[in-house]
Enzyme design. Structure first.
Site, PDB file in Angstrom:
ATOM      1  N   THR A 144      56.697  75.137   1.946  1.00  0.00           N
ATOM      2  CA  THR A 144      55.526  74.894   2.786  1.00  0.00           C
ATOM      3  C   THR A 144      54.960  73.500   2.544  1.00  0.00           C
ATOM      4  O   THR A 144      54.653  73.133   1.405  1.00  0.00           O
ATOM      5  CB  THR A 144      54.431  75.934   2.470  1.00  0.00           C
ATOM      6  OG1 THR A 144      54.972  77.248   2.629  1.00  0.00           O
ATOM      7  CG2 THR A 144      53.219  75.753   3.365  1.00  0.00           C
ATOM      8  N   GLU A 145      54.837  72.722   3.616  1.00  0.00           N
ATOM      9  CA  GLU A 145      54.246  71.378   3.545  1.00  0.00           C
ATOM     10  C   GLU A 145      54.916  70.490   2.488  1.00  0.00           C
ATOM     11  O   GLU A 145      54.285  69.607   1.911  1.00  0.00           O
ATOM     12  CB  GLU A 145      52.738  71.479   3.269  1.00  0.00           C
ATOM     13  CG  GLU A 145      51.982  72.314   4.292  1.00  0.00           C
ATOM     14  CD  GLU A 145      52.023  71.729   5.696  1.00  0.00           C
ATOM     15  OE1 GLU A 145      52.086  70.497   5.821  1.00  0.00           O
ATOM     16  OE2 GLU A 145      51.998  72.512   6.666  1.00  0.00           O
ATOM     17  N   LEU A 146      56.185  70.759   2.236  1.00  0.00           N
ATOM     18  CA  LEU A 146      56.988  70.006   1.257  1.00  0.00           C
ATOM     19  C   LEU A 146      56.397  70.050  -0.154  1.00  0.00           C
ATOM     20  O   LEU A 146      56.623  69.144  -0.967  1.00  0.00           O
ATOM     21  CB  LEU A 146      57.174  68.546   1.700  1.00  0.00           C
ATOM     22  CG  LEU A 146      57.897  68.329   3.033  1.00  0.00           C
ATOM     23  CD1 LEU A 146      58.134  66.835   3.277  1.00  0.00           C
ATOM     24  CD2 LEU A 146      59.222  69.077   3.097  1.00  0.00           C
ATOM     25  N   TRP A 296      53.546  66.566   1.197  1.00  0.00           N
ATOM     26  CA  TRP A 296      53.540  65.448   2.142  1.00  0.00           C
ATOM     27  C   TRP A 296      52.157  65.246   2.762  1.00  0.00           C
ATOM     28  O   TRP A 296      51.991  64.435   3.665  1.00  0.00           O
ATOM     29  CB  TRP A 296      54.600  65.653   3.225  1.00  0.00           C
ATOM     30  CG  TRP A 296      54.288  66.675   4.298  1.00  0.00           C
ATOM     31  CD1 TRP A 296      53.552  67.807   4.178  1.00  0.00           C
ATOM     32  CD2 TRP A 296      54.732  66.633   5.660  1.00  0.00           C
ATOM     33  NE1 TRP A 296      53.509  68.491   5.360  1.00  0.00           N
ATOM     34  CE2 TRP A 296      54.229  67.792   6.300  1.00  0.00           C
ATOM     35  CE3 TRP A 296      55.510  65.754   6.407  1.00  0.00           C
ATOM     36  CZ2 TRP A 296      54.474  68.086   7.644  1.00  0.00           C
ATOM     37  CZ3 TRP A 296      55.753  66.049   7.745  1.00  0.00           C
ATOM     38  CH2 TRP A 296      55.239  67.197   8.352  1.00  0.00           C
TER      39      TRP A 296
END
Length: 452
Positions: A144-146, A296
């Site tokens: 999730t979301e890097l 990120w």
């Protein structure tokens, strides 16, 4: 030079600002279906449908290759609101030029739980969904979301993935370049997002005050061609095309001509992410401790976008507390007809967007947070989310447990009464039998036996 284009495809199940007390079930009570339908179809018409149709053309004409990470929440909304969108994604996968990247089913923050069970469960759910919907088994994982650290890399490696995606930030690279393949201390291969070249499209494409505006396909291809390294991973929200940057900005024309311009540079090759893992060898090790977890998001590129203030931390801890209670009482709760409903809502509450809305950062980062939020302020988002958490915990989970406990007590008493009745009947039967054999009258009540 290998080039990858990867798109994150996600829509959260947005929650009501105020609990819908007229809802017939938990979903109707908490999830704003009308809002979700409105947003989904709006973005579908502006982004998903035209972008998918265009990429199908690019694959057919130029053998273009792309990668998608599609959340379970998104696929659920496709099935509920617009199946044509899902059909287009299926068509893309069937071309053989599209690779699907695994992630958490509910786009959750479960990787930040102390117990890895929740995280693994959400990944396995997503893998099963890919198999059921697309008939594929993903080889590459992106959290999730890097969100990334050594522990997350190890878990994903243990689950059989060949590589993991994360942000190519200087926080973990220092002087090194993101344009190479790396590995974790446990040997998990790491693909790094080139955030500058990605954000040139994702964030700056429509920025008229940007010194490189307007960004054209030939200019961008030249930037790619002049970048040193072995691989450039371009990674962005899929909504970049048509939603974040409207059709009028020229974003679709940019995408249409990009494969043509890239092909003019012989040393550039657009590939799927698993090809990078096969063709390249890791050039070094990336070490990210749990206390230095990256992502990120925002300028900090850490987890502060979701857990950076007190409101977010309170929400997160309360959610974990509810989760622990559900896990501890799972066997008993499974006896309830509402268990599946309760468990699904618990999963939806884990979605990272619920915490993202509560962010209180300033200026540029805050503008992005508010753009995605359907709340008037982070404080409204916090109040609404916490209200749902407490309502969910006390009026449903614990109330259901109370009913189950009462039913269990009632069943135990019933069983005791039945057993006592049987025992008394057996005693009376034996007493009657003895009396008949001895030609005596049965014992009366004073002898504490009653003939049944």
């Amino acid at each position: 030079m290998l080039i990858t284009f990867t798109f994150e495809v996600h829509q959260p199940h947005r929650l009501y600002k105020n609990i819908n007390k007229k809802g017939n079930n938990l979903w109707e009570r908490y999830v704003d279906t009308n809002l979700n339908k409105e947003v989904f179809n709006k973005v579908a018409n502006k982004c998903y449908i035209p972008a998918n149709e265009l990429i199908l053309e690019l694959i057919d004409e130029y053998d273009f290759k792309v990668n998608y990470s599609i959340t379970g929440c998104f696929i659920e909304q496709c099935l509920e609101f617009n199946e044509y969108v899902l059909d287009l994604f299926k068509d893309l996968v069937k071309t053989g030029n599209v690779e699907l990247i695994a992630e958490t089913y509910h786009h959750s923050l479960s990787s930040l739980y102390e117990n890895e069970e929740e995280f693994i469960e959400d990944i396995e759910l997503h893998k099963k969904l890919y198999k059921d919907v697309f008939g594929v088994k993903p080889k590459i994982f992106r959290n999730t979301e890097l969100i990334y650290n050594n522990r997350i890399a190890k878990i994903s490696k243990d689950l059989g993935f060949e590589a993991i995606f994360t942000e190519g930030t200087e926080k973990i690279l220092s002087w090194r370049s993101p344009n190479y393949l790396y590995q974790s201390p446990d040997g998990m291969k790491i693909l790094l997002r080139n955030y500058r070249l990605s954000d040139d499209i994702g964030f700056r494409f429509s920025a008229r005050d940007w010194d490189q505006y307007p960004l054209t396909a030939d200019k961008y291809a030249l930037w790619l061609a002049s970048t040193p390294g072995e691989v450039i991973n371009i990674y962005m929200d899929y909504e970049t095309f048509g939603e974040h940057h409207w059709k009028e900005s020229g974003i679709f024309e940019f995408l249409r001509y990009l494969p043509i311009e890239i092909s003019k540079h012989e040393h550039l090759e657009v590939v799927n992410v698993n090809e990078v893992v096969k063709k390249l060898k890791p050039r070094g090790e990336i070490y990210v401790h749990e206390f230095a977890t990256i992502s990120w998001a925002d300028t900090e590129r850490d987890v502060s976008a979701w857990l950076g203030n007190k409101m977010q931390k309170i929400s997160f801890e309360k959610l974990k507390e509810i989760g622990e209670f559900i896990k501890e009482n799972k066997d008993k709760l499974k006896k309830s007809e509402k268990f599946d409903e309760i468990y699904k809502i618990y999963k939806i509450l884990q979605t990272s967007d619920n915490f993202y809305y509560q962010c209180t950062k300033g200026f540029g980062d805050m503008d992005v947070h508010m753009y995605f939020s359907h709340f008037d302020s982070p404080f409204d988002a916090y109040a609404s989310y916490l209200n749902i958490l407490y309502d969910f915990e006390y009026y449903y989970i614990k109330d259901e447990m109370k009913k189950l406990n009462n039913r269990s007590d009632y069943d135990s008493k019933e069983k005791l009464i039945v057993n006592n009745d049987i025992e008394i009947k057996n005693i009376n039967d034996n007493n009657s039998k003895e009396c008949i054999e001895k030609n005596e009258e049965p014992k009366d009540e004073n002898d504490k036996f009653i003939i049944a």
